[in-house]
Design a protein around this motif. Sequence first.
Motif, PDB file in Angstrom:
ATOM      1  N   SER B  10       0.828  -1.219   0.000  1.00 17.20           N
ATOM      2  CA  SER B  10       0.000   0.000   0.000  1.00 17.20           C
ATOM      3  C   SER B  10       0.858   1.264   0.000  1.00 17.20           C
ATOM      4  O   SER B  10       0.621   2.175  -0.817  1.00 17.20           O
ATOM      5  CB  SER B  10      -0.962  -0.004   1.201  1.00 17.20           C
ATOM      6  OG  SER B  10      -2.120  -0.739   0.884  1.00 17.20           O
ATOM      7  N   ASP B  14       1.025   4.250  -2.870  1.00 12.99           N
ATOM      8  CA  ASP B  14       0.767   5.655  -2.536  1.00 12.99           C
ATOM      9  C   ASP B  14       2.022   6.521  -2.638  1.00 12.99           C
ATOM     10  O   ASP B  14       1.988   7.708  -2.294  1.00 12.99           O
ATOM     11  CB  ASP B  14       0.194   5.753  -1.107  1.00 12.99           C
ATOM     12  CG  ASP B  14      -1.159   5.047  -0.995  1.00 12.99           C
ATOM     13  OD1 ASP B  14      -1.854   4.966  -2.027  1.00 12.99           O
ATOM     14  OD2 ASP B  14      -1.507   4.573   0.105  1.00 12.99           O
ATOM     15  N   GLN B  41      -4.020  -6.365  -7.441  1.00 12.20           N
ATOM     16  CA  GLN B  41      -5.361  -6.358  -6.832  1.00 12.20           C
ATOM     17  C   GLN B  41      -5.576  -5.085  -6.011  1.00 12.20           C
ATOM     18  O   GLN B  41      -6.639  -4.475  -6.061  1.00 12.20           O
ATOM     19  CB  GLN B  41      -5.530  -7.597  -5.947  1.00 12.20           C
ATOM     20  CG  GLN B  41      -5.635  -8.883  -6.733  1.00 12.20           C
ATOM     21  CD  GLN B  41      -5.440 -10.107  -5.859  1.00 12.20           C
ATOM     22  OE1 GLN B  41      -4.816 -10.032  -4.788  1.00 12.20           O
ATOM     23  NE2 GLN B  41      -5.971 -11.230  -6.302  1.00 12.20           N
ATOM     24  N   LEU B  42      -4.565  -4.705  -5.256  1.00  6.79           N
ATOM     25  CA  LEU B  42      -4.688  -3.466  -4.457  1.00  6.79           C
ATOM     26  C   LEU B  42      -4.860  -2.250  -5.364  1.00  6.79           C
ATOM     27  O   LEU B  42      -5.613  -1.331  -5.066  1.00  6.79           O
ATOM     28  CB  LEU B  42      -3.465  -3.287  -3.555  1.00  6.79           C
ATOM     29  CG  LEU B  42      -3.290  -4.319  -2.436  1.00  6.79           C
ATOM     30  CD1 LEU B  42      -2.080  -3.957  -1.581  1.00  6.79           C
ATOM     31  CD2 LEU B  42      -4.523  -4.391  -1.553  1.00  6.79           C
ATOM     32  N   ARG B  44      -6.322  -2.271  -8.151  1.00  5.84           N
ATOM     33  CA  ARG B  44      -7.725  -2.299  -8.622  1.00  5.84           C
ATOM     34  C   ARG B  44      -8.671  -1.774  -7.543  1.00  5.84           C
ATOM     35  O   ARG B  44      -9.649  -1.094  -7.840  1.00  5.84           O
ATOM     36  CB  ARG B  44      -8.118  -3.736  -9.000  1.00  5.84           C
ATOM     37  CG  ARG B  44      -7.530  -4.189 -10.326  1.00  5.84           C
ATOM     38  CD  ARG B  44      -7.822  -5.655 -10.573  1.00  5.84           C
ATOM     39  NE  ARG B  44      -9.239  -5.966 -10.491  1.00  5.84           N
ATOM     40  CZ  ARG B  44      -9.739  -7.155 -10.193  1.00  5.84           C
ATOM     41  NH1 ARG B  44      -8.924  -8.156  -9.951  1.00  5.84           N
ATOM     42  NH2 ARG B  44     -11.036  -7.344 -10.150  1.00  5.84           N
ATOM     43  N   VAL B  45      -8.379  -2.118  -6.288  1.00  5.63           N
ATOM     44  CA  VAL B  45      -9.221  -1.620  -5.184  1.00  5.63           C
ATOM     45  C   VAL B  45      -9.189  -0.088  -5.153  1.00  5.63           C
ATOM     46  O   VAL B  45     -10.233   0.570  -5.070  1.00  5.63           O
ATOM     47  CB  VAL B  45      -8.747  -2.176  -3.824  1.00  5.63           C
ATOM     48  CG1 VAL B  45      -9.440  -1.456  -2.670  1.00  5.63           C
ATOM     49  CG2 VAL B  45      -9.007  -3.675  -3.745  1.00  5.63           C
ATOM     50  N   VAL B  46      -7.983   0.461  -5.267  1.00  8.67           N
ATOM     51  CA  VAL B  46      -7.851   1.929  -5.233  1.00  8.67           C
ATOM     52  C   VAL B  46      -8.576   2.541  -6.430  1.00  8.67           C
ATOM     53  O   VAL B  46      -9.289   3.545  -6.298  1.00  8.67           O
ATOM     54  CB  VAL B  46      -6.355   2.336  -5.237  1.00  8.67           C
ATOM     55  CG1 VAL B  46      -6.201   3.847  -5.334  1.00  8.67           C
ATOM     56  CG2 VAL B  46      -5.675   1.819  -3.972  1.00  8.67           C
ATOM     57  N   ARG B  48     -11.102   1.330  -8.040  1.00 10.02           N
ATOM     58  CA  ARG B  48     -12.555   1.224  -7.844  1.00 10.02           C
ATOM     59  C   ARG B  48     -13.048   2.290  -6.874  1.00 10.02           C
ATOM     60  O   ARG B  48     -14.086   2.911  -7.093  1.00 10.02           O
ATOM     61  CB  ARG B  48     -12.904  -0.175  -7.316  1.00 10.02           C
ATOM     62  CG  ARG B  48     -14.381  -0.416  -7.076  1.00 10.02           C
ATOM     63  CD  ARG B  48     -15.132  -0.668  -8.365  1.00 10.02           C
ATOM     64  NE  ARG B  48     -14.841  -2.002  -8.868  1.00 10.02           N
ATOM     65  CZ  ARG B  48     -15.505  -3.078  -8.477  1.00 10.02           C
ATOM     66  NH1 ARG B  48     -16.479  -2.961  -7.618  1.00 10.02           N
ATOM     67  NH2 ARG B  48     -15.194  -4.264  -8.956  1.00 10.02           N
ATOM     68  N   ALA B  49     -12.295   2.494  -5.820  1.00 11.60           N
ATOM     69  CA  ALA B  49     -12.692   3.510  -4.828  1.00 11.60           C
ATOM     70  C   ALA B  49     -12.762   4.892  -5.464  1.00 11.60           C
ATOM     71  O   ALA B  49     -13.691   5.664  -5.210  1.00 11.60           O
ATOM     72  CB  ALA B  49     -11.701   3.512  -3.662  1.00 11.60           C
ATOM     73  N   ARG B  50     -11.808   5.191  -6.318  1.00  9.69           N
ATOM     74  CA  ARG B  50     -11.777   6.518  -6.945  1.00  9.69           C
ATOM     75  C   ARG B  50     -12.887   6.674  -7.973  1.00  9.69           C
ATOM     76  O   ARG B  50     -13.263   7.792  -8.316  1.00  9.69           O
ATOM     77  CB  ARG B  50     -10.412   6.763  -7.579  1.00  9.69           C
ATOM     78  CG  ARG B  50      -9.345   6.980  -6.522  1.00  9.69           C
ATOM     79  CD  ARG B  50      -7.982   7.219  -7.120  1.00  9.69           C
ATOM     80  NE  ARG B  50      -7.008   7.466  -6.057  1.00  9.69           N
ATOM     81  CZ  ARG B  50      -5.699   7.398  -6.213  1.00  9.69           C
ATOM     82  NH1 ARG B  50      -5.199   7.082  -7.398  1.00  9.69           N
ATOM     83  NH2 ARG B  50      -4.880   7.632  -5.206  1.00  9.69           N
ATOM     84  N   LEU B  52     -15.919   5.439  -7.662  1.00  8.01           N
ATOM     85  CA  LEU B  52     -17.260   5.370  -7.066  1.00  8.01           C
ATOM     86  C   LEU B  52     -18.042   6.639  -7.395  1.00  8.01           C
ATOM     87  O   LEU B  52     -17.516   7.743  -7.311  1.00  8.01           O
ATOM     88  CB  LEU B  52     -17.165   5.231  -5.547  1.00  8.01           C
ATOM     89  CG  LEU B  52     -16.825   3.863  -4.986  1.00  8.01           C
ATOM     90  CD1 LEU B  52     -16.704   3.943  -3.460  1.00  8.01           C
ATOM     91  CD2 LEU B  52     -17.881   2.834  -5.367  1.00  8.01           C
TER      92      LEU B  52
END
Lengths: 182, 235
Positions: B10, B14, B41-42, B44-46, B48-50, B52
Amino acid sequence: MTNLKQDRDLRPVDADDAVLAAAGDAGAFERLYNRHVPRIHSLVRRMIGADLADEVTQDVFVRAWQKLGSYRGEAAFGTWLHRVAINVILGRRKQLGIRRERFVEGEGVVGRLSSNPKGAETAIDFETAIELLPDGAQQVFVLHDVEGYKHGEIAQMLGISSGTSKSQLHRARMILRDYLDR
Amino acid sequence: MSDRWTEKLSPYLDGELSAVEREQLESHLAKCEECAAALEQLRRVVGRARALEDRPPATGLWSGIAERIGAAPSDAKVADLEARRRSKVARLRQRRLSFSLPQLAAASIALIVISAGGAWLVSRPAGPAAERGASSVSGQAGLVSAPVAGHSATSYDAAIVELERIIDESRDQLDTTTVRVIEENLMIINQAIVQAQRALAEDPASEYLNEHLAATMRQKLEFLRRAAEMTRAVS
């Protein structure tokens, strides 16, 4: 971030309405409400849950109305309102003494979500996954990855260290990674 | 993959690692497929969050805010008023075990109608002699009255249609029990009118039947008028 761009786009019209609203013009405040309620409601929903989202969103706008006199126009109205919202949300969480039974790791969380979501359901279920995160991880994830705050700012808001904010963020991402992986 | 490396994923995403840490991690990622996959994968999570999207609340919240800040009701959006009206209807519908004022009003009108209908059935003439007697009984009970005063057949029909329209338009603002009481009593009145009309067809000269039909029609008019007033009061 999209929200920051949105703030810039709305700034001139927001500024006019904010001045009018501060002078007691409820119509101007209603226009501000209409422009910002999707963002505020989404923030509230992600940080405090869908069941209280409507009520707390109303609290946010009432608080904003009461504090409009302190808005100097130095920041975009959306940014100012967002901070008001964060304060209201954190205050409500403290008031409720939220201690949800969500301190479960990976499998326990993703086990409550549907498998292979598609299309619009994907976004909804990702939002649900956020709501199901452990409290600390949830708050940091929403503030950092969704809202774009820095760890230093989050640490100040939540009264934690930057290190804790970073570790909670990583924890949240790892849980959500498991969900995305299904 | 070990915690030593995953914990750095992470911060790496960042841009928070030092140059030395970044080099070490990148060197590890080149050799470890598991960590490389986790990093993706991480990421992709970030992402997806952005991505939203914000969604507005399902129901309007402005009217509640307007009320709390003392804004004029006219500021409330129509959608909010509709949501509030639906909420009011829902609350009314939840009152299952007690009678609301409209229900009591409808029930009281029903009592008048049922009494009138019952008296008429009891006193229904079997022949000319009985008709004379029934007329006397009904007259004592105050049920026989003048024809629908102030209404021609046309104006009477128009008044009935208008009142029924008012009630229909307000129907969804009444709870189901009240609507049922109104409908049942209208059915009783209409049946009484039909019976009186049939009897009159057989005996057009009957003064009693003419008076009874006029009285029943007047009762229907009165019932609808009161029901319309009731719906206005509720809405």
